[in-house]
Design an enzyme around this catalytic site. Structure first.
Site, PDB file in Angstrom:
ATOM      1  N   GLU A  91     -16.516   5.925   4.738  1.00 39.63           N
ATOM      2  CA  GLU A  91     -15.749   5.341   5.850  1.00 39.63           C
ATOM      3  C   GLU A  91     -15.713   6.311   7.018  1.00 39.63           C
ATOM      4  OE1 GLU A  91     -11.524   4.752   5.413  1.00 39.63           O
ATOM      5  OE2 GLU A  91     -11.313   6.409   4.021  1.00 39.63           O
TER       6      GLU A  91
ATOM      7  N   LYS B 153      -2.635   6.449   1.497  1.00 40.97           N
ATOM      8  CA  LYS B 153      -2.506   6.903   2.895  1.00 40.97           C
ATOM      9  C   LYS B 153      -1.550   8.099   2.952  1.00 40.97           C
ATOM     10  CE  LYS B 153      -2.374   4.701   7.440  1.00 40.97           C
ATOM     11  NZ  LYS B 153      -3.650   5.194   7.935  1.00 40.97           N
TER      12      LYS B 153
ATOM     13  N   ARG C 134       0.838  -1.210   0.000  1.00 38.16           N
ATOM     14  CA  ARG C 134       0.000   0.000   0.000  1.00 38.16           C
ATOM     15  C   ARG C 134       0.868   1.254   0.000  1.00 38.16           C
ATOM     16  NH1 ARG C 134      -4.565   0.296   4.465  1.00 38.16           N
ATOM     17  NH2 ARG C 134      -2.790   0.794   5.793  1.00 38.16           N
TER      18      ARG C 134
HETATM   19  N1  PLP Z   1      -9.388   4.259   6.724  1.00 34.55           N
HETATM   20  C1  PLP Z   1      -8.587   5.230   7.167  1.00 34.55           C
HETATM   21  C2  PLP Z   1      -8.890   6.617   6.767  1.00 34.55           C
HETATM   22  C3  PLP Z   1      -7.489   4.925   7.982  1.00 34.55           C
HETATM   23  O1  PLP Z   1      -6.682   5.886   8.447  1.00 34.55           O
HETATM   24  C4  PLP Z   1      -7.244   3.586   8.341  1.00 34.55           C
HETATM   25  C5  PLP Z   1      -6.080   3.230   9.135  1.00 34.55           C
HETATM   26  O2  PLP Z   1      -5.086   2.841   8.639  1.00 34.55           O
HETATM   27  C6  PLP Z   1      -8.113   2.603   7.855  1.00 34.55           C
HETATM   28  C7  PLP Z   1      -9.176   2.969   7.061  1.00 34.55           C
HETATM   29  C8  PLP Z   1      -7.901   1.164   8.190  1.00 34.55           C
HETATM   30  O3  PLP Z   1      -6.877   0.607   7.414  1.00 34.55           O
HETATM   31  P1  PLP Z   1      -6.018  -0.599   7.949  1.00 34.55           P
HETATM   32  O4  PLP Z   1      -6.953  -1.667   8.326  1.00 34.55           O
HETATM   33  O5  PLP Z   1      -5.157  -0.973   6.815  1.00 34.55           O
HETATM   34  O6  PLP Z   1      -5.256  -0.089   9.119  1.00 34.55           O
HETATM   35  C1  COI Z   2      -4.152   3.135  11.556  1.00 36.86           C
HETATM   36  O1  COI Z   2      -5.130   2.489  11.916  1.00 36.86           O
HETATM   37  O2  COI Z   2      -3.054   2.622  11.447  1.00 36.86           O
HETATM   38  C2  COI Z   2      -4.241   4.540  11.255  1.00 36.86           C
HETATM   39  O3  COI Z   2      -3.371   5.021  10.587  1.00 36.86           O
HETATM   40  C3  COI Z   2      -5.373   5.299  11.785  1.00 36.86           C
HETATM   41  C4  COI Z   2      -5.019   6.603  12.421  1.00 36.86           C
HETATM   42  C5  COI Z   2      -4.245   6.468  13.683  1.00 36.86           C
HETATM   43  C6  COI Z   2      -4.448   7.582  11.474  1.00 36.86           C
END
Ligand code: PLP
Ligand code: COI
Length: 342
Positions: A223, A187, A85
């Protein structure tokens, strides 16, 4: 790996804040290549005031965790997915991609160096790992930097949303965090800068975070500010929105597979219309930091829609939580390739 004493901290009450640890990692990209990278103690970076990360938001980051197993060992959950990612984020912002091996080896190096701070198994806390890449060097015009800094910091964390498995409430914000064809699916810091105000408003009103609707029609759930959204239908299907403006969550991808392979459920991407929430019996937020946080209710246009309960976690959300965390802490056999031992 040697197993040093775990440093005593108040692991039950950690929350999600930063505790400086002994080591972090830093590597530079100059003259078209990444250097080896080093571990160091100081957790500040010195960069040019004209760095593209500061003025033009040319930066990206990841969020991942290391978990203490019951036998004292330490494991990472799907770090290859974070690596991939981050590569997608880099590509989109014209930053040099970090090779997957370099990323995973650097994460392992930092975790190993700070191993005494990986919280004990019993605490159900974990070590949060934050890889980041910044465009640095002298630059004035809007163009990509020539030099980059890749760093990794980590810190022990507990629950992101207060309450852990106790349901939290969200409100629907009128703002968008990302544009329909913008950068919502990678991200990068800009998405989070755009979310600060609506998050603050949600907090002031007593909500854990806000829900963003799709930026094109504002009729469907996209989301939450820091997590993806999922819901359970009356016929026990796991539903989660697909949208080009949301971050493709690694946790979401994982719970979809867990629902199918471990619970025999149907798990699919489907639009979740904000005026049709009564089709769902349970809902939750999922992410690395959020883990699986049950959503008690969502406020929209002054009305609160309650899913399962404002105080109790629903049965399927609990099953998903137990399986996900069971896999993450090494108690449940993981699908092949999900776990990397440190
Ligand atoms: N959506 C957003 C905006 C986030 O910051 C996060 C955190 O990383 C997620 C979703 C969840 O992603 P992941 O499960 O890869 O941590
Ligand atoms: C995560 O879940 O890793 C995130 O980045 C969410 C937040 C702390 C920005």
């Amino acid at each position: 790996m040697d197993k040093p004493e775990i440093i005593k901290l108040d692991y039950q009450n950690l929350g999600f804040s930063y505790i400086k640890l002994k080591y972090n990692y830093i590597s530079y990209y100059r003259n078209g290549q990444w250097d080896e990278g080093v571990l160091r103690g100081e957790d500040t970076v010195t960069i040019a005031a004209t760095s593209t990360c500061l003025h033009y938001g040319q930066e990206a980051f990841e969020g991942m965790k290391a978990f203490r197993r019951q036998d004292g060992g330490i494991q990472l959950f799907r770090p290859d997915e974070n690596a991939k990612r981050l590569q997608r984020s880099c590509k989109r912002l014209l930053m040099p991609e970090i090779p997957i091996d370099k990323f995973i080896n650097a994460v392992k190096l930092v975790v190993k160096a700070n191993q005494e701070y990986v919280p004990p198994y019993e605490s159900k806390a974990s070590l949060y790992i934050r890889p980041y890449i910044l465009g640095i060097g002298d630059n004035m015009g809007v163009r990509p930097a020539k030099e980059y800094l890749f760093g990794i910091i980590c810190t022990p964390v507990g629950a992101y949303f207060k309450g852990g498995l106790a349901p939290v409430n969200f409100n629907v914000t009128e703002y968008d965090r990302a544009a329909p064809n913008g950068t919502g699916d990678i991200k990068v810091g800009g998405n989070y800068a755009a979310s600060l105000h609506s998050h603050e408003v949600a907090k002031e009103k007593g909500f854990a975070d806000c829900i963003y609707l799709d930026p094109l029609t504002h009729t469907k759930i996209d989301e939450a500010g820091a997590a993806n959204f999922f819901a359970i239908t009356r016929d026990n299907r796991l539903i989660t929105p697909y949208s080009k403006s949301i971050l493709p969550s690694i946790t979401r991808m994982s719970i979809m597979q867990i629902a199918r392979d471990y619970l025999g459920m149907v798990a699919e991407h489907q639009d979740v219309y904000i005026d049709k929430l009564d089709e769902y019996t349970e809902a939750g937020a999922c992410g690395t930091a959020a883990v699986i946080s049950p959503i008690g209710g969502i406020e929209y246009q002054g009305k609160m829609h309650v899913f399962h309960s404002l105080t109790e976690v629903g049965p399927i959300t609990r099953k998903l939580y137990d399986l996900l965390t069971g896999i993450q802490y090494g108690d449940v056999v993981a699908p092949e390739g999900w776990i990397y031992l440190v």
